[in-house]
Design a protein around this motif. Sequence first.
Motif: not given
Length: 68
Positions: A54-67
């Motif tokens: 879940s932390l990995f998914q949050i970090i990846r979503t935050a760095t990719s610029g959202g949705m």
Amino acid sequence: MTTSRRVADRKNEKFQKNVTKRGFVPETTVKKGSDYPVGPVLLGFFVFVVIGSSLFQIIRTATSGGMA
């Protein structure tokens, strides 16, 4: 198929004794304490994987610029 009266009476007596014992469970057959179905190492590994992913998914979503 006929059964003799003696055999029928014996079976009936055997089952009548069981009728009065229904619901009385001896204390030794009841489980006591907290016996977990999984060990603490496996549980810790599962928590590590779930929280880590879940932390990995949050970090990846935050760095990719959202949705995206």
